[in-house]
Motif scaffolding. Sequence first.
Motif, PDB file in Angstrom:
ATOM      1  N   THR A  52      -5.720 -21.411 -23.384  1.00  0.00           N
ATOM      2  CA  THR A  52      -5.566 -19.967 -23.237  1.00  0.00           C
ATOM      3  C   THR A  52      -4.205 -19.622 -22.650  1.00  0.00           C
ATOM      4  N   LEU A  53      -3.793 -20.370 -21.635  1.00  0.00           N
ATOM      5  CA  LEU A  53      -2.512 -20.100 -20.994  1.00  0.00           C
ATOM      6  C   LEU A  53      -1.346 -20.365 -21.936  1.00  0.00           C
ATOM      7  N   VAL A  54      -1.428 -21.451 -22.690  1.00  0.00           N
ATOM      8  CA  VAL A  54      -0.352 -21.788 -23.618  1.00  0.00           C
ATOM      9  C   VAL A  54      -0.262 -20.762 -24.741  1.00  0.00           C
ATOM     10  N   ASP A  55      -1.401 -20.401 -25.320  1.00  0.00           N
ATOM     11  CA  ASP A  55      -1.398 -19.393 -26.384  1.00  0.00           C
ATOM     12  C   ASP A  55      -0.839 -18.066 -25.867  1.00  0.00           C
ATOM     13  N   SER A  56      -1.166 -17.726 -24.628  1.00  0.00           N
ATOM     14  CA  SER A  56      -0.657 -16.482 -24.048  1.00  0.00           C
ATOM     15  C   SER A  56       0.858 -16.529 -23.926  1.00  0.00           C
ATOM     16  N   TYR A  57       1.379 -17.683 -23.535  1.00  0.00           N
ATOM     17  CA  TYR A  57       2.833 -17.800 -23.444  1.00  0.00           C
ATOM     18  C   TYR A  57       3.489 -17.536 -24.796  1.00  0.00           C
ATOM     19  N   PHE A  58       3.015 -18.190 -25.826  1.00  0.00           N
ATOM     20  CA  PHE A  58       3.660 -18.039 -27.133  1.00  0.00           C
ATOM     21  C   PHE A  58       3.442 -16.649 -27.732  1.00  0.00           C
ATOM     22  N   ALA A  59       2.471 -15.921 -27.214  1.00  0.00           N
ATOM     23  CA  ALA A  59       2.292 -14.520 -27.608  1.00  0.00           C
ATOM     24  C   ALA A  59       3.136 -13.592 -26.736  1.00  0.00           C
ATOM     25  N   GLY A  60       3.897 -14.166 -25.797  1.00  0.00           N
ATOM     26  CA  GLY A  60       4.701 -13.349 -24.896  1.00  0.00           C
ATOM     27  C   GLY A  60       3.870 -12.611 -23.874  1.00  0.00           C
ATOM     28  N   GLU A  61       2.715 -13.160 -23.500  1.00  0.00           N
ATOM     29  CA  GLU A  61       1.773 -12.460 -22.634  1.00  0.00           C
ATOM     30  C   GLU A  61       1.353 -13.305 -21.436  1.00  0.00           C
ATOM     31  N   SER A  62       2.298 -13.935 -20.789  1.00  0.00           N
ATOM     32  CA  SER A  62       1.969 -14.776 -19.645  1.00  0.00           C
ATOM     33  C   SER A  62       1.373 -13.968 -18.498  1.00  0.00           C
ATOM     34  N   ARG A  63       1.813 -12.733 -18.317  1.00  0.00           N
ATOM     35  CA  ARG A  63       1.220 -11.913 -17.265  1.00  0.00           C
ATOM     36  C   ARG A  63      -0.266 -11.666 -17.527  1.00  0.00           C
ATOM     37  N   LYS A  64      -0.641 -11.523 -18.799  1.00  0.00           N
ATOM     38  CA  LYS A  64      -2.053 -11.328 -19.115  1.00  0.00           C
ATOM     39  C   LYS A  64      -2.859 -12.564 -18.732  1.00  0.00           C
ATOM     40  N   ALA A  65      -2.293 -13.742 -18.901  1.00  0.00           N
ATOM     41  CA  ALA A  65      -2.992 -14.962 -18.498  1.00  0.00           C
ATOM     42  C   ALA A  65      -3.169 -14.997 -16.982  1.00  0.00           C
ATOM     43  N   TRP A  66      -2.152 -14.546 -16.246  1.00  0.00           N
ATOM     44  CA  TRP A  66      -2.263 -14.454 -14.785  1.00  0.00           C
ATOM     45  C   TRP A  66      -3.399 -13.506 -14.406  1.00  0.00           C
ATOM     46  N   GLU A  67      -3.468 -12.377 -15.074  1.00  0.00           N
ATOM     47  CA  GLU A  67      -4.518 -11.405 -14.780  1.00  0.00           C
ATOM     48  C   GLU A  67      -5.897 -11.927 -15.179  1.00  0.00           C
ATOM     49  N   LEU A  68      -5.968 -12.759 -16.210  1.00  0.00           N
ATOM     50  CA  LEU A  68      -7.242 -13.395 -16.556  1.00  0.00           C
ATOM     51  C   LEU A  68      -7.789 -14.153 -15.358  1.00  0.00           C
ATOM     52  N   MET A  69      -6.939 -14.923 -14.685  1.00  0.00           N
ATOM     53  CA  MET A  69      -7.400 -15.701 -13.551  1.00  0.00           C
ATOM     54  C   MET A  69      -7.835 -14.792 -12.401  1.00  0.00           C
ATOM     55  N   ARG A  70      -7.174 -13.653 -12.249  1.00  0.00           N
ATOM     56  CA  ARG A  70      -7.590 -12.698 -11.227  1.00  0.00           C
ATOM     57  C   ARG A  70      -9.016 -12.198 -11.516  1.00  0.00           C
ATOM     58  N   PHE A  71      -9.285 -11.846 -12.779  1.00  0.00           N
ATOM     59  CA  PHE A  71     -10.595 -11.304 -13.127  1.00  0.00           C
ATOM     60  C   PHE A  71     -11.682 -12.375 -13.077  1.00  0.00           C
ATOM     61  N   VAL A  72     -11.334 -13.612 -13.390  1.00  0.00           N
ATOM     62  CA  VAL A  72     -12.291 -14.705 -13.207  1.00  0.00           C
ATOM     63  C   VAL A  72     -12.673 -14.806 -11.732  1.00  0.00           C
ATOM     64  N   SER A  73     -11.687 -14.658 -10.870  1.00  0.00           N
ATOM     65  CA  SER A  73     -11.941 -14.734  -9.424  1.00  0.00           C
ATOM     66  C   SER A  73     -12.772 -13.558  -8.944  1.00  0.00           C
ATOM     67  N   TYR A  74     -12.566 -12.381  -9.538  1.00  0.00           N
ATOM     68  CA  TYR A  74     -13.372 -11.214  -9.162  1.00  0.00           C
ATOM     69  C   TYR A  74     -14.871 -11.479  -9.339  1.00  0.00           C
ATOM     70  N   ASP A  75     -15.199 -12.319 -10.307  1.00  0.00           N
ATOM     71  CA  ASP A  75     -16.607 -12.572 -10.619  1.00  0.00           C
ATOM     72  C   ASP A  75     -17.275 -13.544  -9.661  1.00  0.00           C
ATOM     73  N   LEU A  76     -16.508 -14.166  -8.788  1.00  0.00           N
ATOM     74  CA  LEU A  76     -17.085 -15.145  -7.868  1.00  0.00           C
ATOM     75  C   LEU A  76     -17.904 -14.457  -6.786  1.00  0.00           C
ATOM     76  N   ALA A 101      -0.673  -4.577 -17.898  1.00  0.00           N
ATOM     77  CA  ALA A 101       0.303  -3.559 -18.299  1.00  0.00           C
ATOM     78  C   ALA A 101       0.819  -2.750 -17.120  1.00  0.00           C
ATOM     79  N   GLU A 102       0.146  -2.816 -15.972  1.00  0.00           N
ATOM     80  CA  GLU A 102       0.602  -2.086 -14.801  1.00  0.00           C
ATOM     81  C   GLU A 102       1.858  -2.699 -14.185  1.00  0.00           C
ATOM     82  N   PHE A 103       2.182  -3.925 -14.568  1.00  0.00           N
ATOM     83  CA  PHE A 103       3.334  -4.617 -13.991  1.00  0.00           C
ATOM     84  C   PHE A 103       4.577  -4.394 -14.844  1.00  0.00           C
ATOM     85  N   PRO A 104       5.747  -4.243 -14.209  1.00  0.00           N
ATOM     86  CA  PRO A 104       6.981  -4.112 -14.986  1.00  0.00           C
ATOM     87  C   PRO A 104       7.233  -5.344 -15.851  1.00  0.00           C
TER      88      PRO A 104
END
Length: 333
Positions: A238-262, A47-50
């Motif tokens: 997950t990525l496809v469902d996010s697209y159809f929910a209009g939430e592709s940015r949230k899917a991008w952020e999911l990958m960021r948070f997965v990476s944070y856990d490494l 949500a921080e992104f325009p």
Amino acid sequence: MSRLLSALTTLVLSLGLALPASATCAGRNLFTEMTPERRAEIEASAAEFPFATGNFWRATRGDEVITIAGTYHFDDPRHAPNIAALTPHITAATTVLVEAGPEEEKALMAHIAQDPSTMVITEGLPLNQRLPTEVWDPLKKALSDRGIPPFMTAKFQPWYVLTLLSIPPCAMTTMTEKPKGLDGAVIDTALAAGVPVRGLEPFDTLFTIFDGMTPEELTEMLVSTLAIEEMSEDYFTTLVDSYFAGESRKAWELMRFVSYDLPGYTRDQIDADFARMEELVSSSRNRAWIPVLTEAAAQGPVFTAFGALHLSGEDGVLNLLQKEGFTLEELPL
């Protein structure tokens, strides 16, 4: 670069570049299985992104009108109601602009035919001799699971291997023909109505993207993609469902948070990696598209369709158009 940055390639290529597969996977949606606290954290970050949500928009500046469709390039029955709703906007347009139109596709195929080295290794060692055994062995298995024998995998350029790995085996094995996705449906609708279709960018943009990466980065992306191979279908779903929910940015952020856990990486390192990837595959292209869009809009109403990940962000197409004086409104499809 982040060990999971290649997972972003999955996301970007699925939502932003056409690939030869159909989407019939039935993996788990990872958002439905995570804790509410984790999901809320990812949603807050997105949500921080325009313009973090929404796939379909209208941009207006005086008499200039640009109707915008964020797309997903694989076939899916959920496209049907969207293309039906978008058809009046497409047929009323003076020009339809897409990432790669028919002429760009022809030029790309001709380029590959004239220069096979764009796709396959024609000089130097094949991949099975370039990569260490601990990378080559899982790679040849992963591509074999997608119906590609090891002798072919060894000859492919690393960038093409990455695009193939971005498609889970369940999608590759059900391939019957090149998918149209929403982009293809837009092109077909425009051509049937006699509306000109043009590309937003040169046909060789895909090669330019990967040329911007070092051999070491490409190898690391291969390694990290293989590390999540067992969950490829879940990420895909997950990525496809996010697209159809209009939430592709949230899917991008999911990958960021997965990476944070490494282990072995700080958040600052991950954020820097993500910023580099977004600049390379999205932001730089978005900025180049703006003059193409605005020049076309000066001649009449424009319809444009491109991968949904290009919509959001400081250098997303929507925010860039807003900076150019356009008013943005989401289309209620």
